[in-house]
Design an enzyme around this catalytic site. Structure first.
Site, PDB file in Angstrom:
ATOM      1  CB  CYS A 280      -0.941  -0.013   1.188  1.00 17.55           C
ATOM      2  SG  CYS A 280      -0.116  -0.369   2.735  1.00 17.55           S
ATOM      3  CD  GLU A 379      -3.264   0.799  -3.869  1.00 16.05           C
ATOM      4  OE1 GLU A 379      -4.429   0.408  -3.704  1.00 16.05           O
ATOM      5  OE2 GLU A 379      -2.432   0.871  -2.952  1.00 16.05           O
TER       6      GLU A 379
END
Ligand code: NAD
Length: 477
Positions: A280, A379
């Site tokens: 992440c 992302e």
């Protein structure tokens, strides 16, 4: 065939259903775990509550800490076995898996030694009154974790929960349940009372959803996608339960023209390649001042082209991605960028001889990437780095803050005034200055701003998140 660990017992799902555990390096199922659901979640929450009402609820902070330290020692004593298990489950290189297991042990050590150092306060009040603020556990804590760092995530969220005297129910990701089950076994052998830590394996939409919505929990910690994070938060809201959410990121490396190039280049490459970009906190945007953009990106490209992808045993720079869905997702972003005409500057290479059934993707450096391109804003969760240029400090800050996310950022410059000005202006939970620590730092409070989530994990702040206060007002005349 493995079983789940609930209330100190190893059990299967009531309906005997199971799910396969697949190695991402060859696509073969090598183990099965129970497909737990609402019934098993009920059992686990009841077991956790019973532990709080029973022996676990009476253990002193010092003794809790000792048990946690012993769990950390047991993890280290079994490092080799756990690292192999984790590498098989996730496909990551052995060296990375070994590091993850050491970090897991470190979480138990850090929070174990902190357990009896959480003090209360006294508060000046009216004459004749003595007021004290004491910290108490929240109660039954629920933990839903993803597949990218299964062992580390367990340590990060469960160790502080236990340190504060909560009883935990963990739902590991369906792709990677094995290290959690082994840690449960080690924890029991280290003396953790039954019911203090329970592991329910199963699918997210079944076991995960049942856990997040369970009326018997007092807290939920979730790490994973924004979509599921929203569902978990909605479920928690219905029960007025606090939640900590760690969601995605699109973290920028902000590189000014006075950067220490030799130092920055390997760190920039590692920050996106680590764990095949499935981090992440991956440094997925490379923002470089225009005056040095081409020269700096050329150096990054040189290092990027040397990146090698392989099986855990090959122990190269990274492994495959987690599953076919993730492989398709990364490929979709790569194909989309190419179709949009964004140039490929460099690519890593998949090693010869990897099993053809593995979920391989080729690490790719794109640039110059338009600011509104999907790979500049969304992302990818894969080894894809987007290079962009900026003009000056104000432009760098605008660009860095120009996504929905705000998890990490790095600033690279030899000018200390600029370093601190930019670090202050960037919206992120952590800012690294002339360094980068994707995923690292048990001691360092961590968490998101904006759509990256809320609440803090790691460091001593996690102990605040995982406890509540009670104000005691005593009139003594
Ligand atoms: P996910 O959100 O689908 O799964 C994470 C966890 O939530 C798993 O344990 C899963 O079983 C569970 N889950 C799934 N559906 C659920 C539901 N309806 N209710 C409750 N729990 C549920 O994430 P993923 O598919 O494993 O990963 C995909 C994306 O997650 C990545 O692309 C990335 O954006 C994000 N991610 C973020 C982090 C982070 O640390 N911030 C880590 C891993 C993944």
């Amino acid at each position: 065939m493995k079983q789940m660990y609930i209330g100190g017992r190893w059990i299967g799902a009531r309906d005997e259903r199971t799910i396969p555990v697949v190695s991402p390096a060859d696509g073969e199922a090598f183990e099965r775990v129970p497909r737990g659901g609402a019934h098993e979640v009920d059992l686990a929450v009841a077991a956790a509550r019973a532990a709080l009402d029973g022996p676990w609820g009476r253990v002193t902070a010092t003794e809790r800490g000792r048990v946690l330290v012993r769990i950390g020692e047991a993890v280290l004593a079994n490092e080799d076995e756990l690292a192999r298990l984790e590498a098989r489950d996730t496909g990551k290189p052995m060296a990375t898996a070994r590091n993850d297991i050491r970090v897991l042990a470190r979480y138990f050590e850090f929070y174990g030694t902190a357990a009896d150092k959480v003090h209360g306060e006294t508060i000046p009040f009216l004459a004749g009154h003595q007021v004290s603020l004491v910290r108490e556990p929240l109660g039954v804590t629920a933990h839903i974790i993803p597949w990218n760092y299964p062992a580390q995530m367990l340590g990060r969220t469960v160790a502080p929960a236990l340190a504060m005297g909560n009883a935990a129910v963990l739902k590991p990701a369906e792709d990677t349940p094995l290290s959690a089950l082994r840690v449960a076994e080690l924890a029991a052998a280290a003396g953790l009372p039954e019911g203090a830590f329970n592991v329910v394996t199963g699918l997210g939409e079944e076991a995960g959803a049942a856990l997040a919505a369970h009326p018997g929990i007092d807290f939920v910690s979730f790490t994973g996608s924004n979509e599921v994070g929203t569902l978990v938060q909605q479920a928690a809201a219905k029960n007025a339960v606090k939640c900590v959410l760690e969601l995605g990121g699109k973290s920028p490396q902000i590189v000014f023209d006075d950067v220490d190039v030799e130092r920055a280049v390997p760190i920039v490459v590692r920050a996106i390649v680590q764990n095949a970009g499935q981090t992440c906190t991956a440094g997925s945007r490379l923002l470089v001042q225009r005056s040095i953009h081409d020269a700096f990106v050329a150096r990054v490209a040189e290092a990027f082209a040397k990146v090698r992808v392989g099986t855990p045993e090959m122990d190269l720079d990274c492994g495959p991605v987690m599953n076919p869905a993730q492989q398709r997702r990364v490929q979709r972003y790569v194909d989309g960028a190419k179709a949009a005409g964004i140039p490929v500057i460099a690519q890593g290479r998949i090693a010869d001889g990897v099993p053809p059934g593995g979920y391989w993707v080729t690490p790719t450096l794109f640039g110059p990437v338009p600011r509104d391109a999907a790979i500049a804003r969304e992302e990818v969760f894969g080894p894809v780095l987007a290079a962009m240029s900026f003009e000056d400090e104000a432009d760098a800050i605008r660009l860095a803050n120009g996504t929905d996310y705000g998890l990490l950022a790095a600033v690279w410059t030899g000018n200390s005034g600029r370093l601190h000005r930019v670090a202050k202006a960037v919206r992120a939970g952590q800012v690294f200055m002339n360094c980068y620590g994707a995923g690292g730092g048990v001691e360092l409070p961590f968490g998101g701003t904006k759509r990256s989530g809320h609440g803090r994990e790691k460091g001593l702040l996690a102990l605040e998140e995982l406890s509540t206060t009670k104000t005691l007002v005593h009139w003594h005349g």
